[in-house]
Design an enzyme around this catalytic site. Structure first.
Site, PDB file in Angstrom:
ATOM      1  N   ASP A  33     -28.277  17.210  12.486  1.00 39.97           N
ATOM      2  CA  ASP A  33     -27.751  15.776  12.246  1.00 39.97           C
ATOM      3  C   ASP A  33     -29.339  14.881  12.344  1.00 39.97           C
ATOM      4  O   ASP A  33     -29.354  13.975  11.507  1.00 39.97           O
ATOM      5  CB  ASP A  33     -27.073  15.169  13.564  1.00 39.97           C
ATOM      6  CG  ASP A  33     -25.801  15.796  13.455  1.00 39.97           C
ATOM      7  OD1 ASP A  33     -25.260  16.503  12.470  1.00 39.97           O
ATOM      8  OD2 ASP A  33     -24.784  15.234  14.250  1.00 39.97           O
ATOM      9  N   GLU A  35     -32.175  16.091  11.479  1.00 39.39           N
ATOM     10  CA  GLU A  35     -32.998  16.324  10.285  1.00 39.39           C
ATOM     11  C   GLU A  35     -32.236  15.415   9.186  1.00 39.39           C
ATOM     12  O   GLU A  35     -33.126  14.756   8.090  1.00 39.39           O
ATOM     13  CB  GLU A  35     -32.954  17.726   9.729  1.00 39.39           C
ATOM     14  CG  GLU A  35     -33.792  18.722  10.680  1.00 39.39           C
ATOM     15  CD  GLU A  35     -33.550  20.137  10.395  1.00 39.39           C
ATOM     16  OE1 GLU A  35     -34.524  20.778   9.990  1.00 39.39           O
ATOM     17  OE2 GLU A  35     -32.457  20.639  10.615  1.00 39.39           O
ATOM     18  N   LEU A  83       6.721   9.492  -4.805  1.00 37.70           N
ATOM     19  CA  LEU A  83       7.475  10.727  -5.111  1.00 37.70           C
ATOM     20  C   LEU A  83       8.867  10.492  -4.533  1.00 37.70           C
ATOM     21  O   LEU A  83       9.148  10.074  -3.750  1.00 37.70           O
ATOM     22  CB  LEU A  83       6.820  11.883  -4.308  1.00 37.70           C
ATOM     23  CG  LEU A  83       5.271  12.315  -4.863  1.00 37.70           C
ATOM     24  CD1 LEU A  83       4.534  13.135  -4.117  1.00 37.70           C
ATOM     25  CD2 LEU A  83       5.480  12.719  -6.563  1.00 37.70           C
ATOM     26  N   GLU A 113       0.885  21.703  -2.288  1.00 39.14           N
ATOM     27  CA  GLU A 113      -0.115  20.986  -1.603  1.00 39.14           C
ATOM     28  C   GLU A 113       0.394  20.302  -0.181  1.00 39.14           C
ATOM     29  O   GLU A 113       1.492  20.113  -0.164  1.00 39.14           O
ATOM     30  CB  GLU A 113      -0.823  19.873  -2.065  1.00 39.14           C
ATOM     31  CG  GLU A 113      -1.459  20.355  -3.624  1.00 39.14           C
ATOM     32  CD  GLU A 113      -1.461  19.129  -4.661  1.00 39.14           C
ATOM     33  OE1 GLU A 113      -1.940  18.026  -4.008  1.00 39.14           O
ATOM     34  OE2 GLU A 113      -1.294  19.283  -5.660  1.00 39.14           O
ATOM     35  N   LYS A 115       1.271  17.483   2.377  1.00 42.96           N
ATOM     36  CA  LYS A 115       1.335  16.139   2.102  1.00 42.96           C
ATOM     37  C   LYS A 115       0.747  15.365   3.348  1.00 42.96           C
ATOM     38  O   LYS A 115       1.295  15.287   4.516  1.00 42.96           O
ATOM     39  CB  LYS A 115       2.802  15.705   2.104  1.00 42.96           C
ATOM     40  CG  LYS A 115       3.114  14.298   1.820  1.00 42.96           C
ATOM     41  CD  LYS A 115       4.627  14.012   1.525  1.00 42.96           C
ATOM     42  CE  LYS A 115       4.959  12.530   1.102  1.00 42.96           C
ATOM     43  NZ  LYS A 115       4.466  11.743   1.876  1.00 42.96           N
ATOM     44  N   ASP A 117      -0.542  12.392   5.850  1.00 45.07           N
ATOM     45  CA  ASP A 117       0.224  11.465   6.059  1.00 45.07           C
ATOM     46  C   ASP A 117      -1.033  10.346   6.226  1.00 45.07           C
ATOM     47  O   ASP A 117      -1.503  10.066   7.250  1.00 45.07           O
ATOM     48  CB  ASP A 117       0.810  11.635   7.473  1.00 45.07           C
ATOM     49  CG  ASP A 117       1.940  10.617   7.609  1.00 45.07           C
ATOM     50  OD1 ASP A 117       2.124   9.710   6.513  1.00 45.07           O
ATOM     51  OD2 ASP A 117       2.733  10.576   8.578  1.00 45.07           O
ATOM     52  N   TYR A 221      -6.270  14.396  -4.812  1.00 42.45           N
ATOM     53  CA  TYR A 221      -5.238  15.260  -5.331  1.00 42.45           C
ATOM     54  C   TYR A 221      -4.837  15.115  -6.602  1.00 42.45           C
ATOM     55  O   TYR A 221      -4.015  15.814  -7.067  1.00 42.45           O
ATOM     56  CB  TYR A 221      -4.005  15.234  -4.429  1.00 42.45           C
ATOM     57  CG  TYR A 221      -3.478  13.792  -4.057  1.00 42.45           C
ATOM     58  CD1 TYR A 221      -2.893  13.218  -4.960  1.00 42.45           C
ATOM     59  CD2 TYR A 221      -3.396  13.491  -2.527  1.00 42.45           C
ATOM     60  CE1 TYR A 221      -2.386  11.621  -4.494  1.00 42.45           C
ATOM     61  CE2 TYR A 221      -2.796  12.335  -2.562  1.00 42.45           C
ATOM     62  CZ  TYR A 221      -2.387  11.124  -3.421  1.00 42.45           C
ATOM     63  OH  TYR A 221      -1.843  10.058  -3.030  1.00 42.45           O
ATOM     64  N   LYS A 285       4.052  20.402  -7.261  1.00 39.52           N
ATOM     65  CA  LYS A 285       3.807  19.834  -8.534  1.00 39.52           C
ATOM     66  C   LYS A 285       4.009  20.875  -9.723  1.00 39.52           C
ATOM     67  O   LYS A 285       3.653  21.786  -9.448  1.00 39.52           O
ATOM     68  CB  LYS A 285       2.542  18.994  -8.870  1.00 39.52           C
ATOM     69  CG  LYS A 285       2.401  17.896  -7.712  1.00 39.52           C
ATOM     70  CD  LYS A 285       0.926  17.362  -7.766  1.00 39.52           C
ATOM     71  CE  LYS A 285       0.752  16.318  -6.718  1.00 39.52           C
ATOM     72  NZ  LYS A 285      -0.700  16.284  -6.459  1.00 39.52           N
ATOM     73  N   LYS A 309       9.926  16.863   2.866  1.00 45.71           N
ATOM     74  CA  LYS A 309       9.537  16.373   3.871  1.00 45.71           C
ATOM     75  C   LYS A 309      10.023  17.261   5.132  1.00 45.71           C
ATOM     76  O   LYS A 309      11.255  17.601   5.298  1.00 45.71           O
ATOM     77  CB  LYS A 309      10.238  15.078   4.235  1.00 45.71           C
ATOM     78  CG  LYS A 309       9.756  13.886   3.164  1.00 45.71           C
ATOM     79  CD  LYS A 309       8.710  13.153   3.897  1.00 45.71           C
ATOM     80  CE  LYS A 309       8.435  11.944   2.864  1.00 45.71           C
ATOM     81  NZ  LYS A 309       8.922  10.519   3.525  1.00 45.71           N
ATOM     82  N   CYS A 401      12.917 -12.814  34.982  1.00 43.81           N
ATOM     83  CA  CYS A 401      11.784 -12.095  34.641  1.00 43.81           C
ATOM     84  C   CYS A 401      11.380 -11.003  35.596  1.00 43.81           C
ATOM     85  O   CYS A 401      11.311 -11.461  36.871  1.00 43.81           O
ATOM     86  CB  CYS A 401      10.670 -12.905  34.166  1.00 43.81           C
ATOM     87  SG  CYS A 401       8.931 -12.130  34.070  1.00 43.81           S
ATOM     88  N   CYS A 404       7.841 -12.763  37.275  1.00 41.70           N
ATOM     89  CA  CYS A 404       7.938 -14.048  37.676  1.00 41.70           C
ATOM     90  C   CYS A 404       9.008 -14.544  38.417  1.00 41.70           C
ATOM     91  O   CYS A 404       9.088 -15.642  38.805  1.00 41.70           O
ATOM     92  CB  CYS A 404       7.246 -14.927  36.854  1.00 41.70           C
ATOM     93  SG  CYS A 404       8.311 -15.457  35.361  1.00 41.70           S
ATOM     94  N   CYS A 419      11.010 -14.109  28.362  1.00 42.72           N
ATOM     95  CA  CYS A 419      10.487 -14.879  29.607  1.00 42.72           C
ATOM     96  C   CYS A 419       9.692 -16.060  29.037  1.00 42.72           C
ATOM     97  O   CYS A 419       8.743 -15.708  28.241  1.00 42.72           O
ATOM     98  CB  CYS A 419       9.479 -14.100  30.512  1.00 42.72           C
ATOM     99  SG  CYS A 419       8.767 -15.175  31.810  1.00 42.72           S
ATOM    100  N   CYS A 424       3.736 -17.049  33.438  1.00 39.94           N
ATOM    101  CA  CYS A 424       4.173 -15.841  33.910  1.00 39.94           C
ATOM    102  C   CYS A 424       2.926 -15.119  33.974  1.00 39.94           C
ATOM    103  O   CYS A 424       2.088 -14.728  32.899  1.00 39.94           O
ATOM    104  CB  CYS A 424       5.148 -15.209  32.902  1.00 39.94           C
ATOM    105  SG  CYS A 424       5.585 -13.459  33.362  1.00 39.94           S
TER     106      CYS A 424
HETATM  107  S1  IVH Z   1       0.928  13.232  -5.646  1.00 43.15           S
HETATM  108  C1  IVH Z   1       2.658  11.089  -9.050  1.00 43.15           C
HETATM  109  N1  IVH Z   1      -0.313  14.781  -3.650  1.00 43.15           N
HETATM  110  O1  IVH Z   1       2.597  10.815  -0.671  1.00 43.15           O
HETATM  111  C2  IVH Z   1       1.987  11.791  -7.892  1.00 43.15           C
HETATM  112  N2  IVH Z   1       0.733  12.680  -2.994  1.00 43.15           N
HETATM  113  O2  IVH Z   1       5.383  10.270  -1.293  1.00 43.15           O
HETATM  114  C3  IVH Z   1       1.822  10.844  -6.623  1.00 43.15           C
HETATM  115  N3  IVH Z   1       0.463  12.424  -0.701  1.00 43.15           N
HETATM  116  O3  IVH Z   1       1.914   8.078  -2.452  1.00 43.15           O
HETATM  117  C4  IVH Z   1       1.317  11.496  -5.330  1.00 43.15           C
HETATM  118  N4  IVH Z   1      -0.548  14.173  -0.018  1.00 43.15           N
HETATM  119  O4  IVH Z   1       0.250   8.802  -0.635  1.00 43.15           O
HETATM  120  C5  IVH Z   1       0.435  13.647  -3.920  1.00 43.15           C
HETATM  121  N5  IVH Z   1      -1.167  16.188  -2.289  1.00 43.15           N
HETATM  122  C6  IVH Z   1      -0.471  14.836  -2.421  1.00 43.15           C
HETATM  123  C7  IVH Z   1      -0.248  14.135  -1.260  1.00 43.15           C
HETATM  124  C8  IVH Z   1       0.486  12.814  -1.713  1.00 43.15           C
HETATM  125  C9  IVH Z   1       0.011  13.060   0.189  1.00 43.15           C
HETATM  126  C10 IVH Z   1       0.964  10.956  -0.402  1.00 43.15           C
HETATM  127  C11 IVH Z   1       0.677   9.920  -1.279  1.00 43.15           C
HETATM  128  C12 IVH Z   1       1.864   9.216  -2.052  1.00 43.15           C
HETATM  129  C13 IVH Z   1       2.989   9.759  -1.314  1.00 43.15           C
HETATM  130  C14 IVH Z   1       4.287  10.199  -2.054  1.00 43.15           C
END
Ligand code: IVH
Length: 660
Positions: A33, A35, A83, A113, A115, A117, A221, A285, A309, A401, A404, A419, A424
């Site tokens: 870091d 450097e 999606l 891939e 997903k 959050d 992605y 996909k 999910k 409350c 108080c 309240c 309070c």
């Molecule tokens: S593809 C048309 N790939 O999940 C394709 N989405 O429920 C659109 N997300 O809005 C998204 N990881 O915010 C894609 N590897 C991934 C993802 C991903 C997270 C989120 C993204 C999207 C939401 C869809």
């Protein structure tokens, strides 16, 4: 500038980009870091000597200048759709069956891939340089958060090599570690519920130095140009993105058939706890872009992709008691005290029960065994009662409350009991903590332990009393010394210089947080103007609707609040805000909505024309719309505009108004 120095500048930038990529994208640093910092200082020094050489893609240019006034809306190059979800394996197999039926064969593969959050973000590059970063928004239009996105180190400001113009979409996230660090420094009522909310909150602040401090991350992605995929397959796109310098999740798999996909989703479910970031599922996909085109899109989502999910993580435990907390606005919230249990990788001992109705709906009594669930939030919720306890005790919200002892009120049509005693101590404590918190008045050291003592000893009966405190008084308190007392006095003193929007946020008016306070300040210019504004006038400010305007009026009608405001003014807090001149131009102050197909220009072109000549283009018709620009096949927006009596114009009239 001398050629050797220019070469040195270029060489330093190249080196720094290389090391940023090693560190922030690949997580494989080659230098220390120290450097890295030394190289950065060297470059900054040379750029100071040659300011004309500074380009926006220089590694020194991640954090920009002064905070902005608000975000500009920006249209997406193609809609950012979401999606369809598959909530279990049966639904995942249903999705696969639809794909097979539509294609008429099973010669396809899936990229799987994780997903992540977080929140999705679109990045536009031209000639290799990042131009714009736009949040998803409503999918058609998002917010331009370019300055903030530039502070995310895994977003390349310049790509290693790529086509002349392209767009990358991906997810902005906050790692579990960064999230814990962020919350650890916050008072309980200021804590974020989960990494997703804090990533969103951090990306949408007006001051990019705050975003920079939050250490967000970006995983790419999707890669596209002209609204279309750039390669023959998603798998190739991901490889290419990685080659261009983006961070692409290595936990991905090209699945030959459904069984491999199911195996991928199954294998990650138990391991998700071990990941450094939160995921809520797997995205599958169809890999081939030709097949994606064949499958097409519904109005809301592609038919070639699905979000599988994971179920929220659950656990079973016993409710030992129910405590009632009093918040800053006086709301009484029942909180279940649980026998500690591990769920989703953390130990929990409390769960919110929201209000009395919710307890009744659950049929919950103290002593019961319950199923709790963490759906991404740190504070879990009770899903259902799984076993009744012996000698179970029904719970009722107290009629006075718990702090108080004044009677509590449950307004008609509201679920919450409140309240309403302005004095309070519980409300007072929460208000002081909010007022002093980071991002509001920034009074360092004004934490729970100190505020408890100040309130208990009657030293502070109102926020305004903070400005009467003396260092000697503070030094006498428990766990305080002269040094800490001096530090706090300095913080209080410094708070006098905090800008007016923060003062407004600090008042703790329900529904008026950082962003709304900023927008109100921008619109009205002074706290007094806001306090005196009629409801309709308040609603002329951006993003202010009836709920917010009523809350503001309610606040400024109460005599004790007026007294508080007056005392804060006397103490010397900032009550005015310089209104920056709105962009000049013939359309300044006007808001437009475009609908239907215009004869001579695309919607984007129309938006650009409006914005370039000082106007604003938004997506939905409301009372605040000045004109609806309607083309052929205008639909529901036209009806709504007519119902609201908003003037409808055509393209020619728009051009005329804009002076084009
Ligand atoms: S593809 C048309 N790939 O999940 C394709 N989405 O429920 C659109 N997300 O809005 C998204 N990881 O915010 C894609 N590897 C991934 C993802 C991903 C997270 C989120 C993204 C999207 C939401 C869809």
């Amino acid at each position: 500038m001398a050629a050797p120095e220019l070469r040195e500048i270029e060489e330093l930038r190249r080196l720094l980009r290389h090391h940023e990529h090693r560190y922030y994208v690949l997580d494989q640093p080659e230098i220390s870091d120290a450097e890295y910092d030394a190289l950065m200082r060297q470059l900054a020094e040379l750029e100071r000597k040659h300011p004309e050489s500074v380009t926006p893609d220089s590694p020194t240019q991640r954090v920009g200048g002064a905070p902005r006034e608000g975000f500009v809306q920006a249209p997406h190059s193609s809609p950012m759709l979401s999606l369809d979800n598959a909530l279990d394996e049966v639904e995942l197999r249903d999705f696969d069956r639809r794909v097979r039926d539509l294609l008429g064969h099973d010669g396809y593969r899936y990229t799987a891939e994780l997903k992540l959050d977080g929140l999705s973000l679109a990045l536009r590059y031209r000639d290799g340089v990042l131009q714009r970063a736009i949040t998803r928004g409503d999918g058609e239009t998002g917010e331009d958060v370019t300055e903030n996105a530039r502070t995310i180190r895994s977003i390349p400001l310049r790509v290693i090599d790529g086509p002349a113009e392209f767009e990358v979409r991906g997810e902005v996230i906050m790692t579990k570690k960064a999230f814990e660090r962020l919350n650890a420094g916050r008072e309980p009522d200021q804590r974020y519920a989960n990494p997703r909310n804090s990533a969103a909150g951090s990306l949408r602040v007006l001051d990019s130095t705050i975003t920079a401090a939050r250490q967000l991350d970006f995983y790419a992605y999707l890669l596209m140009a002209g609204g279309e995929a750039m390669f023959d397959s998603q798998w190739q796109s991901l490889d290419r993105l990685s080659g261009m310098g983006f961070k692409v999740n290595v936990e991905r798999k090209l699945c030959h058939g459904m069984e491999e996909l199911v195996e991928f989703t199954r294998s990650w479910e138990p391991r998700r706890e071990d990941l450094p970031y939160e995921i809520d599922g797997v995205v599958a996909k169809v890999d081939s872009v030709a097949q994606q085109r064949q499958l097409g899109w519904t109005a809301k989502a592609p038919r070639w992709a699905v979000a599988y999910k994971y179920a929220a993580e659950q656990a079973e435990t016993v409710v030992e008691s129910i405590e009632v907390q009093v918040g800053r606005t006086g709301t009484l919230t029942p909180v279940a005290q649980l026998h500690p249990v591990r769920v989703g990788g953390v130990t929990v001992s409390r769960a919110t029960l929201h209000n009395e109705d919710e307890i009744r709906r659950l049929g919950l009594a103290v002593g019961d065994t319950v199923i709790i669930e963490r759906s991404g939030d740190v504070i879990p919720k009770v899903v259902r009662v799984s076993g009744e306890g012996e000698g179970r005790k029904e719970f009722r919200i107290p009629s006075s409350c718990p702090v108080c002892s004044e009677p509590v009120v449950r307004a008609e049509g509201e679920v919450a009991s409140r309240c309403v005693n302005p004095d309070c101590p519980a409300r007072l404590k929460e208000s002081i903590l909010h007022f002093a918190s980071r991002g509001v008045m920034d009074i360092d050291g004004m934490g729970e332990a100190l505020v408890d003592q100040l309130v208990a000893r009657g030293m502070v009966k109102s926020i305004a009393d903070l400005y009467q405190l003396k260092a000697e008084q503070l030094a006498e308190l428990e766990r305080m010394g002269e040094k800490s007392a001096a530090r706090i006095m300095k913080g209080i003193e410094a708070s006098l210089g905090k800008p007016m929007p923060r003062v407004l946020n600090g008042l703790g008016i329900p529904f008026v947080g950082e962003r709304t306070a900023q927008l109100l300040a921008e619109h009205f210019g002074s706290l007094h103007a806001i306090a005196e504004a009629a409801e309709e006038a308040l609603q002329e400010a951006e993003e202010v609707g009836p709920k917010v305007s009523q809350s503001i009026q309610g606040f400024f009608r109460a005599p004790h609040n007026l007294q508080l405001v007056e005392r804060l003014r006397e103490a010397g807090l900032q009550f005015t805000h310089e209104i920056k001149r709105k962009q000049a131009g013939p359309l300044a102050g006007l808001t437009f909505v475009i609908t239907g197909t215009l004869p001579g220009m695309s919607r984007d072109e129309a938006k650009e024309l409006i914005e370039a000549t000082g106007g604003k283009a938004t997506n939905s018709v409301s009372k605040k719309t000045s004109y609806l620009v309607a083309g052929e096949e205008a639909g529901s927006k036209l009806e709504k505009a007519q119902a609201l009596g908003i003037p409808v114009i055509d393209e020619a009239k728009l051009r005329e108004l804009a002076g084009a």
